[in-house]
Design a protein around this motif. Structure first.
Motif, mmCIF file in Angstrom:
data_model
loop_
_atom_site.group_PDB
_atom_site.id
_atom_site.type_symbol
_atom_site.label_atom_id
_atom_site.label_comp_id
_atom_site.label_asym_id
_atom_site.label_seq_id
_atom_site.Cartn_x
_atom_site.Cartn_y
_atom_site.Cartn_z
ATOM 1 N N TYR A 1 -9.096 4.945 0.230
ATOM 2 C CA TYR A 1 -8.978 4.734 1.809
ATOM 3 C C TYR A 1 -7.754 4.448 2.131
ATOM 4 C CZ TYR A 1 -10.626 4.252 6.487
ATOM 5 O OH TYR A 1 -10.957 4.226 7.807
ATOM 6 N N PHE A 2 -6.888 5.424 2.245
ATOM 7 C CA PHE A 2 -5.373 5.073 2.557
ATOM 8 C C PHE A 2 -4.815 5.133 4.302
ATOM 9 C CE2 PHE A 2 -6.286 7.131 -1.247
ATOM 10 C CZ PHE A 2 -5.101 6.505 -2.060
ATOM 11 N N ASP A 3 -3.703 4.989 4.362
ATOM 12 C CA ASP A 3 -3.480 4.869 5.867
ATOM 13 C C ASP A 3 -3.684 6.103 6.817
ATOM 14 O OD1 ASP A 3 -2.062 2.223 5.871
ATOM 15 O OD2 ASP A 3 -0.444 3.347 4.577
ATOM 16 N N HIS A 4 -3.899 5.524 7.979
ATOM 17 C CA HIS A 4 -4.091 6.508 8.895
ATOM 18 C C HIS A 4 -5.176 7.731 8.816
ATOM 19 C CE1 HIS A 4 0.712 6.341 10.444
ATOM 20 N NE2 HIS A 4 -0.143 5.162 9.982
ATOM 21 N N PHE B 1 -6.760 8.486 6.133
ATOM 22 C CA PHE B 1 -6.549 9.528 5.023
ATOM 23 C C PHE B 1 -7.441 9.112 3.901
ATOM 24 C CE2 PHE B 1 -4.759 11.300 1.125
ATOM 25 C CZ PHE B 1 -4.759 12.645 1.696
ATOM 26 N N ARG C 1 -8.537 14.059 6.133
ATOM 27 C CA ARG C 1 -8.107 13.357 7.374
ATOM 28 C C ARG C 1 -9.139 13.191 8.412
ATOM 29 N NH1 ARG C 1 -3.335 10.378 7.525
ATOM 30 N NH2 ARG C 1 -2.167 12.075 6.650
ATOM 31 N N ARG D 1 0.888 -1.164 -0.086
ATOM 32 C CA ARG D 1 -0.051 -0.082 0.208
ATOM 33 C C ARG D 1 0.890 1.075 -0.057
ATOM 34 N NH1 ARG D 1 -4.744 -0.267 2.970
ATOM 35 N NH2 ARG D 1 -4.258 1.466 4.405
ATOM 36 N N GLN E 1 -10.081 -1.587 1.278
ATOM 37 C CA GLN E 1 -8.828 -0.511 0.903
ATOM 38 C C GLN E 1 -8.236 -0.180 2.189
ATOM 39 O OE1 GLN E 1 -9.608 2.699 -1.503
ATOM 40 N NE2 GLN E 1 -10.958 1.666 -2.747
ATOM 41 N N ALA E 2 -8.994 -0.062 3.296
ATOM 42 C CA ALA E 2 -8.705 0.524 4.352
ATOM 43 C C ALA E 2 -7.511 -0.499 5.324
ATOM 44 C CB ALA E 2 -9.517 0.849 5.546
ATOM 45 N N GLY E 3 -7.428 -1.787 4.649
ATOM 46 C CA GLY E 3 -6.718 -2.728 5.356
ATOM 47 C C GLY E 3 -7.526 -3.887 6.005
ATOM 48 N N MET F 1 -1.381 8.201 2.561
ATOM 49 C CA MET F 1 -0.628 9.266 3.640
ATOM 50 C C MET F 1 -0.436 9.147 4.950
ATOM 51 S SD MET F 1 0.357 12.750 2.898
ATOM 52 C CE MET F 1 -0.871 13.619 1.738
ATOM 53 N N LEU G 1 -8.106 4.128 -12.931
ATOM 54 C CA LEU G 1 -8.959 2.741 -12.868
ATOM 55 C C LEU G 1 -8.719 1.971 -11.429
ATOM 56 C CD1 LEU G 1 -11.533 1.369 -14.248
ATOM 57 C CD2 LEU G 1 -9.956 0.010 -15.504
ATOM 58 N N ILE H 1 -9.821 10.024 0.071
ATOM 59 C CA ILE H 1 -10.041 10.974 -1.039
ATOM 60 C C ILE H 1 -11.289 10.688 -1.612
ATOM 61 C CG2 ILE H 1 -7.545 11.302 -1.761
ATOM 62 C CD1 ILE H 1 -8.171 9.276 -3.981
ATOM 63 N N ARG I 1 -8.615 -2.376 -4.647
ATOM 64 C CA ARG I 1 -7.591 -1.576 -4.715
ATOM 65 C C ARG I 1 -8.479 -0.250 -4.987
ATOM 66 N NH1 ARG I 1 -3.068 -3.741 -2.796
ATOM 67 N NH2 ARG I 1 -2.889 -5.878 -3.626
ATOM 68 N N PRO I 2 -7.903 0.806 -4.436
ATOM 69 C CA PRO I 2 -8.209 2.292 -4.820
ATOM 70 C C PRO I 2 -8.109 2.167 -6.440
ATOM 71 C CG PRO I 2 -6.294 2.578 -3.261
ATOM 72 C CD PRO I 2 -6.260 0.887 -3.673
ATOM 73 N N PRO I 3 -8.902 3.116 -7.034
ATOM 74 C CA PRO I 3 -10.223 3.900 -6.513
ATOM 75 C C PRO I 3 -11.342 2.904 -6.462
ATOM 76 C CG PRO I 3 -9.839 4.643 -8.565
ATOM 77 C CD PRO I 3 -8.798 3.689 -8.128
ATOM 78 N N GLN J 1 -8.681 0.214 11.022
ATOM 79 C CA GLN J 1 -8.304 1.851 11.338
ATOM 80 C C GLN J 1 -9.537 1.966 12.080
ATOM 81 O OE1 GLN J 1 -6.406 4.285 8.373
ATOM 82 N NE2 GLN J 1 -6.241 2.467 7.052
ATOM 83 N N GLN K 1 -5.333 1.009 -8.818
ATOM 84 C CA GLN K 1 -3.880 1.526 -8.293
ATOM 85 C C GLN K 1 -3.520 0.685 -7.407
ATOM 86 O OE1 GLN K 1 -4.159 4.729 -5.594
ATOM 87 N NE2 GLN K 1 -2.002 4.497 -5.157
#
Lengths: 416, 980, 94
Positions: free
Chosen positions: B241-244, B246, B274, A307, B424-426, C1, A333, B248, B571-573, B445, A335
Motif C-alpha cells: 500500500y503506497f502513496d496516493h 496506489f 490505483r 517511503r 504501510q499506508a502511513g 507512486m 520479503l 500492488i 513494511r511492504p510487502p 489516505q 522493502q
C-alpha cells in the motif's frame, strides 16, 4: 566494560545469561557538556568515540531523537568499499576501510566485516573506459583494485549471466577484494558501547528543537528533554541535516531523498561477492543469514518519509533478473526506505560552519555506511582541533562557493 | 493409496471424487482436490514438516494461512524450484513435489540439530560477542556460518515461466472477501462504484467456520459475480500500500494448476491498482501462546485446528488439549469435539471463563481448567503430553503439575488485527489495552477499515462495518469488540528458576522470551533494537504471529506499558512477492527498448559489430574476411583519409529551434554568439551547465532567419532537448521560441574523404559543390540520389566532408546509393570516427569531458563570447576555475611510437616512486593512428600545454611509459583538408 | 507512486513526470553583480524543508510542460498545483 569473548559467553551461559551488563547506559542528559553530537547514528557515535579515544575528551553527549542507529545506519545495504575515483575521496574512504578492518577488535564487538569483494560491472565500451581510468587511479592511490573480463566475472560470480546477447551484456568489471559488507546495526552498537565505556553520555529519545547562538557562537541546544549547554556542537543527522542547519540560520546545498532497499527470503548461499552495476542500476549481496540484500535507485523528489515509490523497485528487479536469471522465482520479503542527504557533487560536507563552535558532517548521500569510522575519525579531529584534518579539508562547505567540487557522480553519460 | 488416516469421511470443502497424488520428502501421498499441502500432509498423519532456522528444532504446522512461520517447503525442482513456500498456502495439484527445507539429511534426523544441544551458548546476539579472535578470524568463522544460512535453495536455471503486470483503476478496492469485505463490495457496487474485490484465497467467503454463515456469504458472492462493475480477484494478495492510494497485488494465476497450466497464461500477475477509496477487510491473525516447548509438531493455533477439521475435514490430532486466554478457542474445542477429537481439557488462563462459549463447552461435557496454563510439553517429533499447572492471580504458577497426554495442543493467545496494509499506508496504530491489540487509528489516505481488523469479533458487526465502509457511510468502529477479560501473562512463567524449556515467540527464527529479556537487560530496549538484536519478526512470516507477544514481553520486562515501547512500522510487502512478477515483462528482449537507425538492416547484413550507445545500436566497425577490430578500424580510417567513407550518423540529436526569439535562446544557451549567423551557414556551439562545466556540443545551422537546426551528441539528445525546454518554460517564458525534436524523423549520413565532393557530385545535379559556392560550414538544400536532402558541409574527421540529412524513410535509399560499387566508398563505424577526430584533436563529450571540465580546461577560450551572458559564464569567473594547476587538454606522444597507451591511464610528473602517487592527469583518448603510423593520445594534465618540463610518465601494469605533451592536433592542424 | 495532477492533462502516475527541485529560484538578472558566495547560493543552496515544499515538476512523458507543485515532504500529500508564472495559492513564493 565487560569484555566480550567466547569465554565470557561460556561463563554467562552457566548463569542463563542473566548477568550480562547493559551495552550502554541510559543517562539523563546533563544541563551542560563540553561537546554535544547531534545524531546517534553510526557517524555520530563514531565521532563521539574518537573524540574520547583520540583526543582524550570525555565531557561529551550524543543526543538522538529516536533510537540509536535508527536512521540510515540501520537502513542501508551495508556495502563497504574504497574504490573512489578522485584522490580526496579515495583517501577518505580508504581511511575508513582501514579503520573497519580493525574495528571488531578495537570495539570488542563483532561487526562481521566480510571482505568478500565488490564488483562494479561494465556494460558498454564507455563503461570499460571509465573502469580502466578508475582502477588505475585507485591502484596508484595505494588501494587494491583489479579489472576482470567476463570470464573473470563468471569465476567470481558463477550465477552471473555473461551471455553477450543480453540487452546490456557484462563486458567486464572492477573488483576490490578488500571491499565487502558488515553488519550495520553492530557498527552503531559497537561504537555506542565503546563510547559509553569512555564516559560518553548517549541520550536517546531526545530531539533538538533549537540551536542557541549568541555573538556568532553556539551556546547550546534546546531539546525535548530540556536545554543542554555546549561549547561545541557537531551536527551529524544525515537526511535531517537541512532541518537542523535551518535552526542555526544556515542553508545547505543538500536535498533529502528516499533511497529504497530490500531483502529477499533467506536462501542457501549462491552469491559470494557484492555486485554493483551503475548502468542497469542495481546492487546486490547475500547476507550471512541468506537473504539477498538489494539496493535501488534514489526516488526523484525530496522526501522525509522513508517511503519510496514502487516503480523504482520494478525497474531494478528487471535489471537484477537480467544479471542473475536464477533469482526470478525468489521472493521479496521486505522493502524500506532511508532518507539520504544528497550534495550536488555527490560528496559529503565535513567541517566547520560559519557559526563558531558549530560543526557539520552531512551529505554522504547514498554511500555513508562505508564511511562511518573514517567520517567519525576526521570529524572528531575537526571538532577537537577546531580545524579539519587533511583528509577532510577538501570536503569543506566553502567548496561550493569556490567551485572546487569533488564530483563523484561517476561516469558521465556517453555522448558521441 | 487411500491412506489419509486422519481424514474425516464427510464434510469439508474438498472434493473426495478427485484424489490428488503428491510427494513429500520422497514419499508418495494422496490428498484431495481442495486441499492445501498442509491439510493433505495432516490427513496423511505427517506432522513433522521441517526444521527451524537457528536451532533446527523439529517443527510442524502452526497455522492454516499466510502467517505460517514453520511449515516451509521446497517446491518443484530444477529451474522451476521455489525456495520457501508455505505449505499452508500451497494448493495441492497432481504431481506436486515438495521437500523440507533447512535440514540434512532430512527433517526426522537433522545434523543441524547439534545447534539445539549448544543452545545455551548461542543466545540472541551471541555472534556480536565472539568470533573476534584471531584478528580477521571472522573470515574463517563466517564461511562455516554461511553454510548453515538460508532456508530453501534458489532454482537451478533461468525461470521458464512468464509474468505480467496489469494496471487497474477503480473507485473502491476492497481487500479481503470475508463477511466484511463482501458486504463492503456489495454496498459499493450497488452504489454504482467500480469495485475490485481481492482475496488471497481461491474462493471468496473468508474463513468463517459456520456453514450457515458461509452459505449466506455465497449469495453475496453470486450477486457480485453478476455485476459488471465488480471485478473479483481470487488467489490475489494485496501486499503493498503506497502513496496516493496506489496498491500492488499478486495474483497467483497458475501456481495451483501445476504442470497442467495452460501455456498462454502467466504464472503470476502483479496488479498495480490505483483506487479512489480502499476498504481494508483483512481480518485478524491468531496469536500463539508463549510457554515452554510451545514449538513442537502437533502444537497449532486453535483457529488452524478448527480450519483443518471444518474446511478440510482433517483431524489435526486425535486427543487434544485446547489452551486459551480468550473465548475464541472454545469454538475450536467444540468443533474438534463434534468431529470426534477427544478433548483432554480446555485450559483457560483466565480465572473465570465467562460468557456463552465456556458454558456451551461445559454443556457439551468438556473439561475446563480455568485459571490454569499449559506450562510445558513433551514429544520429540510430535507432541505427546501437555503439562498443566494452576496460574495464580499474580501470574505465577502454583500447585502440582498435571500431565495430560495428547497429540494436539490447540492454542489461542488472542488476535492481532491484520493492520499491515493500514500501517504501510502511513496509518497510525493505537494499542488498545482492553482488546490487547493494535488497532488502526485515523485515516492516512482515503482508506476505511472494516471487520476484525477493527477488533470486531462477531459476523454481524463485521457485515455492518463492511456495508458502511463500502457505501461510504459512517459506522461504529468499536462495534463487536470483545474485551480481553483477563490479565493473563504474555508468557507463561517457567516452571523453575533455571528457565528449563525455551518459550518461543518467533518460531521461524527461534527467538525465545529469554532472548527478549536478554536484549532488554543489555539495553536493546527500543522495539527496533529488539527486532534487530534478536531477529524477532525478521523471518519469511515477518512476525505475523510473534511480534505483538514479543513487544508485550519486552514491555513487561522493562516495566513499561506497551505503547511506551512502541510498535514497528509494517513494511511492504504484506506477503512475499516473486521477483519475476515485479519485473513483469521487462526482462530479456524487452528489458529496455532498442533503438535502431533506419539503416540498421544494412549494417547487420554487412556484418557490422555494434556498440551500445545509450539505447542505440551503432555500428562500431565493419570487419571483413576475418579482420580483427584493429585491422578493420585501420582500414576504415585510411579509406576516409585517402578516398572516402560513409558513416551512419542518424543517432545524433536534432532539434528544430524556431520562433522570433530563436537567436536569443541560442545566445543564452551556447557560449558563442549567434547574432550574425546567416541562412545557409552553420556554426559549432558549446553549451555549459550553470556550474560552468561542459554539457554538450554540436553544430547548429540557420535554416532561415529565425529557424535553426541544432544537433546534439547521441547520448545527450533527450537531455539537451529537456534542458532547453526547461529554461524556456521556467525562466524565459517571455522568449517566443518553439522546439521540435527531429532526431527520429531525420537521418544523417556523413560522407567524408578527399573523394567526397566527386562522389556527391555524381549524385546531385541541383547543388553547386564548388568550394566557393558551398564553403566549409555552409549548408545547401537539393536532391541527392533523387531524394530531397539538406547537405551540411561540416567535418568531425578533419576531411572534406558532407553530412547529408534526409527524411528517415529515405535513409536506406540514400545509403544504398552512396555505397554503390561505382563510388568505392567505405562504410566506417564509430571507432574509426573516434580515431579520426582524435587525430584532429577534437574533443568527444563523455570522453574528454566528464562533468568536471570547463571550456578553459579545453583551451577553448575562443568560443566564449565576451559580449553577452550565457548559461555557465558566471561560474567560469570563480578564481579556482583559472587555477594554473587545473587539468587541461593536451596531446600526448609516447617515446616509442608503437606504444598505444590504455585509455584511462594515469599520468605522473615523475617516474613512480611508491603509492600513493601524485597523479597529475589521465589519458582521455588513445589510439593507433593508421594515418600517422604511430600512437596518439589526448589527455587532461595539470597545467596543460604550459607544463614544464613537457615530459610525463604513464605507469602501466608492467612498466612505465614516457610521453611528451604536445598540441592535440596531430593531423592537419591548419584544417587545409576540410576547408579545401 | 504519486498521483500528480498535471494542470494541463489531469491526474497521472508519477512515472510520467520528472521532479525539477525547488521552485521559485530566479536566475540572477546580473550574475556579475553577485560575489562567489551569492552565486553559489543560487547554484547550489536549496530549501529542503520537512513539510510543505514548493517544487517544479515536468510532465516529461506527457504534455512536456513544467508546472509548480506544493507538496508535503513527510506525507507526500499534494496541497496545490499551479502553472508556471502563477503565484502560489497559499502566499507569495519569492
Amino acid at each position: 566494560m565487560t569484555r566480550y569473548s567466547i569465554f565470557s559467553l561460556a561463563r554467562n551461559a552457566m548463569g542463563y545469561h542473566r548477568s550480562w551488563p547493559r551495552a550502554w547506559r541510559s543517562p539523563q542528559p546533563r544541563p551542560s557538556y563540553d561537546i554535544v553530537i547531534v545524531g546517534g547514528g553510526g557517524h555520530g557515535l563514531a565521532t563521539a568515540y574518537y573524540l574520547a579515544k583520540e583526543h582524550g575528551l570525555s565531557d561529551i553527549a550524543v543526543i538522538e531523537k529516536g533510537w540509536l542507529g535508527g536512521g540510515n545506519t540501520g537502513r542501508n545495504t551495508t556495502i563497504i568499499r574504497s574504490n573512489y575515483l578522485w584522490d580526496e575521496s579515495a583517501h577518505l574512504y580508504e581511511k575508513s576501510l582501514k579503520l573497519y578492518e580493525g574495528l571488531s577488535q578495537e570495539l570488542n564487538f563483532n561487526i562481521m566485516l566480510s571482505q568478500r569483494g565488490v564488483l562494479n560491472l561494465a556494460h558498454n565500451e564507455h563503461d570499460l573506459k571509465e573502469l580502466s581510468r578508475r582502477v588505475r587511479a585507485i591502484r596508484l592511490n595505494g588501494i587494491d583494485s583489479e579489472i576482470l573480463d567476463p570470464q573473470g566475472v563468471k569465476a567470481e560470480v558463477p550465477i552471473a549471466n555473461i551471455s553477450p546477447s543480453l540487452r546490456y551484456p557484462i563486458l567486464g568489471a572492477s573488483l576490490q577484494r578488500r571491499g565487502g559488507i558488515a553488519r550495520h546495526d553492530a557498527v552503531a552498537w559497537g561504537f555506542a558501547r565503546a563510547a559509553d565505556a569512555r564516559g560518553v553520555d548517549i541520550v536517546q529519545n531526545c530531539e533538538v528543537t533549537g540551536i542557541d547562538i549568541a555573538d556568532g557562537r553556539v551556546q547550546g541546544l534546546e531539546t525535548t528533554r530540556g536545554r543542554i549547554a555546549a561549547r561545541k556542537v557537531g551536527l551529524v543527522a544525515a537526511g535531517h541535516s537541512s532541518v537542523l542547519a535551518a535552526m542555526a540560520g544556515l542553508r545547505l546545498p543538500i536535498e533529502s531523498h528516499t533511497l529504497q532497499a530490500m531483502v529477499s527470503e533467506p536462501i542457501k548461499p549462491v552469491l559470494n561477492s557484492v555486485v554493483m552495476s551503475n548502468t542497469v542500476h542495481v546492487y546486490v549481496s547475500q547476507s550471512d543469514k541468506g537473504e539477498l540484500v538489494i539496493g535501488a535507485g534514489m526516488d526523484g523528489y525530496n522526501s522525509y518519509s522513508q517511503r519510496g515509490s514502487f516503480q523504482i523497485v520494478e525497474g531494478q528487479m528487471g535489471a537484477l533478473i537480467e544479471l542473475f536469471p536464477i533469482f526470478s522465482r525468489l521472493s521479496l520479503l521486505r522493502q524500506w526506505g532511508g532518507i539520504v542527504d544528497v550534495c550536488p557533487d555527490a560528496s559529503p560536507i565535513v567541517g566547520k560552519t560559519p557559526v563558531d563552535g558549530l560543526f557539520i558532517n552531512c551529505g554522504w548521500g547514498t554511500g555513508g555506511f562505508k564511511a562511518t569510522p573514517g567520517s567519525g575519525w576526521v570529524f572528531a579531529h575537526t571538532i577537537a582541533r577546531d580545524r579539519p584534518h587533511a583528509l577532510n579539508a577538501p570536503f569543506a562547505l566553502e567548496r561550493f562557493a569556490s567551485g572546487v567540487l569533488i564530483d563523484e557522480h561517476g561516469a558521465a553519460a556517453v555522448a558521441h | 493409496m487411500t491412506g489419509q488416516p486422519y481424514r474425516l469421511a464427510e464434510g469439508g470443502a474438498i472434493d473426495r471424487s478427485r484424489p490428488v497424488g503428491f510427494s513429500f520428502d520422497g514419499r508418495r501421498y494422496t490428498g484431495f482436490a481442495g486441499d492445501t499441502l498442509a491439510s493433505a500432509l495432516l490427513a496423511n498423519g505427517v506432522t513433522l514438516v521441517g526444521r527451524s532456522f537457528k536451532y533446527h528444532r523439529p517443527r510442524g504446522i502452526l497455522s492454516a494461512g499466510t502467517e505460517e512461520p514453520n511449515a516451509l517447503v521446497q517446491l518443484g525442482t530444477g529451474a522451476r524450484g521455489i525456495a520457501n513456500a508455505k505449505a499452508t498456502r500451497v494448493e495441492l495439484h497432481e504431481g506436486l513435489v515438495a521437500s523440507s527445507v533447512n535440514c540434512w539429511p532430512g527433517p526426522r534426523c537433522d545434523l543441524g540439530a547439534l545447534n539445539d544441544l549448544a543452545h545455551r551458548l548461542i543466545p540472541a546476539g551471541f555472534y556480536y560477542k565472539t568470533f573476534m579472535w584471531p584478528h580477521r578470524g571472522w573470515h574463517f568463522y563466517e564461511r562455516l556460518i554461511r553454510r548453515m544460512a538460508g532456508l530453501g535453495r534458489a532454482p537451478e536455471g533461468a525461470d521458464p515461466d512468464r509474468y505480467e503486470r496489469m494496471n487497474a483503476h477503480c473507485d473502491v478496492l476492497v481487500v479481503g472477501a470475508g463477511p466484511a469485505g463482501l458486504a463492503a463490495a456489495r454496498a459499493a457496487a450497488r452504489g454504482g462504484s467500480r469495485v475490485i474485490l481481492a482475496d488471497e484465497r481461491g474462493l471468496p467467503g473468508g474463513t468463517l467456520p459456520d456453514a450457515a454463515d458461509t452459505g449466506r456469504l455465497g449469495e453475496t458472492t453470486a450477486e457480485l459475480e453478476d455485476l459488471d462493475n465488480v471485478r473479483i480477484l481470487v488467489r490475489t494478495t494485496v501486499t503493498g500500500y503506497f502513496d496516493h492510494n496506489f496498491l500492488i497485488a499478486l495474483e497467483r494465476v497458475t501456481d495451483h494448476l501445476g504442470p497442467h497450466a495452460p501455456a498462454h497464461l502467466p504464472r503470476q500477475r502483479l496488479w498495480r491498482i490505483r483506487a479512489g477509496r480502499v476498504v481494508l477487510a483483512t481480518g485478524a491473525l491468531e496469536r500463539p501462546l508463549v510457554f515452554a516447548n510451545n514449538d513442537r509438531p502437533g502444537i497449532m493455533l486453535a483457529s488452524a485446528a478448527r480450519a483443518y477439521v471444518n474446511r478440510f475435514a482433517v483431524l489435526p490430532g486425535r486427543r487434544a488439549v485446547v489452551v486459551t486466554d480468550n473465548d475464541s478457542a472454545y469454538g475450536a474445542a467444540l468443533d474438534l469435539h463434534r468431529n470426534g477429537v477427544e478433548i483432554a481439557a480446555v485450559v483457560d488462563l483466565r480465572r473465570n471463563g465467562e460468557g456463552g462459549k465456556p458454558a456451551e463447552a461445559r454443556a457439551a461435557g468438556l473439561q475446563i481448567l480455568a485459571g490454569h496454563a499449559v506450562v510445558d510439553s513433551r514429544g520429540r517429533r510430535r507432541v505427546r503430553t501437555a503439562h498443566v499447572a494452576r496460574l495464580d492471580d499474580d501470574g505465577s504458577l502454583t500447585g502440582p503439575v498435571r500431565t495430560l497426554s495428547c497429540d494436539l495442543i490447540a492454542m489461542s493467545g488472542g488476535w492481532n488485527p491484520a493492520v499491515h496494509l493500514f500501517s504501510q499506508a502511513g496509518g497510525r496504530l493505537r494499542y488498545d489495552e482492553a482488546l490487547r491489540a493494535f488497532l488502526p487509528e485515523g485515516a492516512p489516505q482515503a482508506v476505511r477499515c472494516a471487520g476484525a481488523i477493527n477488533g470486531a469479533a462477531d459476523t454481524a458487526s463485521c457485515i455492518a462495518q463492511g456495508r458502511a465502509a463500502g457505501a461510504g457511510e459512517p459506522d461504529d468502529r468499536a462495534a463487536g469488540r470483545v474485551e480481553a477479560a483477563s490479565r493473563a501473562p504474555w508468557a507463561v512463567p517457567a516452571r523453575n528458576r533455571a528457565g528449563e524449556g525455551r518459550r518461543f515467540v518467533d518460531f521461524q527464527n527461534d527467538v525465545t522470551s529469554a532472548d527478549i529479556a536478554l536484549a532488554a537487560r543489555e539495553g536493546y530496549q527500543s522495539v527496533e533494537h529488539l527486532k534487530r538484536y534478536t531477529t524477532l519478526g525478521m523471518g519469511t512470516d515477518q512476525g505475523k504471529t510473534g511480534n505483538v507477544a514479543g513487544l508485550a514481553i519486552l514491555a513487561q520486562t522493562l516495566g513499561l506499558a506497551i505503547p511506551e515501547v512502541g510498535t514497528t512500522t509494517f513494511r511492504p510487502p504484506y506477503d512475499p512477492v516473486t521477483f519475476g512478477a515485479i519485473a513483469g515483462r521487462d526482462v530479456g528482449r524487452l528489458a529496455d527498448p532498442v533503438r535502431r537507425t533506419p539503416i540498421h538492416r544494412w549494417h547487420e547484413e554487412a556484418g557490422a559489430v555494434f556498440e551500445d550507445v545509450g539505447q542505440w545500436k551503432r555500428p562500431f566497425y565493419y570487419p571483413q574476411d576475418g579482420e580483427t577490430k584493429h585491422g578493420a578500424v585501420a582500414r576504415e580510417c585510411l579509406a576516409v583519409r585517402n578516398a572516402a567513407g560513409v558513416m551512419d550518423a542518424s543517432t545524433l540529436g536534432k532539434i528544430l529551434v524556431c520562433g522570433p526569439d530563436a537567436r536569443a535562446l541560442l545566445n543564452r544557451i551556447y557560449t558563442n554568439a549567434w547574432d550574425r549567423l546567416e541562412a545557409g551557414r552553420c556554426r559549432y556551439g558549446l553549451m555549459l551547465g550553470e556550474d560552468g562545466m561542459v554539457l554538450d556540443d554540436g553544430v547548429t545551422a540557420c535554416l532561415a532567419g529565425n529557424r535553426f537546426l541544432t544537433t546534439t551528441t547521441t547520448g545527450n539528445a533527450s537531455r539537451v532537448f529537456a534542458w532547453l525546454e526547461e529554461w524556456l518554460q521556467t525562466e524565459w517564458p517571455d522568449l517566443d521560441v518553439y522546439l521540435t525534436s527531429l532526431t527520429e524523423q531525420l537521418a544523417t549520413v556523413a560522407l567524408a574523404g578527399p573523394n567526397a565532393r566527386e562522389i556527391l557530385a555524381a549524385l546531385t545535379d541541383d547543388i553547386d559543390l564548388e568550394p566557393d559556392a558551398f564553403p566549409f560550414m555552409a549548408w545547401r538544400e537539393g536532391r541527392v540520389a533523387g531524394l530531397p536532402a539538406r547537405v551540411f558541409r561540416v567535418s568531425y574527421t578533419g576531411e572534406l566532408s558532407y553530412e547529408i540529412v534526409v527524411p528517415a524513410g529515405d535513409a536506406m535509399d540514400l545509403w544504398t546509393a552512396l555505397t554503390g560499387p561505382e563510388h568505392a566508398v567505405t562504410p566506417f563505424g564509430t571507432e574509426a570516427m573516434h580515431v579520426l577526430r582524435a587525430e584532429k584533436g577534437y574533443l568527444m563529450i563523455g570522453q574528454e569531458t566528464d562533468g568536471t571540465v570547463t571550456p578553459l580546461d579545453l583551451d577553448m577560450q575562443w568560443i566564449l563570447s565576451r559580449k553577452k551572458d550565457f548559461i555557465g559564464r558566471r561560474s567560469l569567473a570563480r578564481p579556482a576555475m583559472r587555477d594554473p594547476l587545473r587539468k587541461r587538454l593536451v596531446g600526448l606522444e609516447t617515446g616509442d611510437p608503437a606504444t598505444v597507451l590504455p585509455e584511462g591511464a594515469q599520468i605522473l610528473a615523475e617516474p613512480p616512486s611508491g603509492v600513493p602517487e601524485a597523479m597529475i592527469g589521465h589519458v582521455t583518448s588513445s589510439y593507433w593512428s593508421p594515418t600517422l603510423g604511430r600512437s596518439i593520445a589526448l589527455a587532461l594534465v595539470q597545467g596543460g600545454r604550459d607544463r614544464e618540463p613537457p615530459t610525463v610518465h604513464v605507469p602501466l601494469d608492467d612498466r612505465t611509459v614516457r610521453a611528451s605533451i604536445r598540441d592535440p592536433r596531430f593531423y592537419d592542424p591548419d584544417g587545409v583538408r576540410m576547408n579545401g | 507512486m504519486l498521483l500528480i495532477p498535471c494542470p494541463w492533462c489531469g491526474a497521472r502516475d508519477e512515472s510520467e513526470f520528472t521532479c525539477g527541485g525547488e521552485a521559485h529560484i530566479r536566475r540572477p538578472a546580473d550574475p556579475d553583480a553577485l560575489d562567489d558566495a551569492h552565486w553559489a547560493d543560487y547554484l547550489f543552496m536549496r530549501a529542503n524543508p520537512k513539510g510543505s515544499h514548493r517544487e517544479r515538476w515536468c510532465h516529461s512523458h506527457g504534455c512536456g510542460r513544467w508546472f509548480n507543485v506544493e507538496r508535503d515532504t513527510v506525507t507526500h500529500g499534494i496541497v496545490s498545483v499551479y502553472r508556471m508564472g502563477e503565484p502560489p495559492p497559499g502566499g507569495d513564493g519569492s
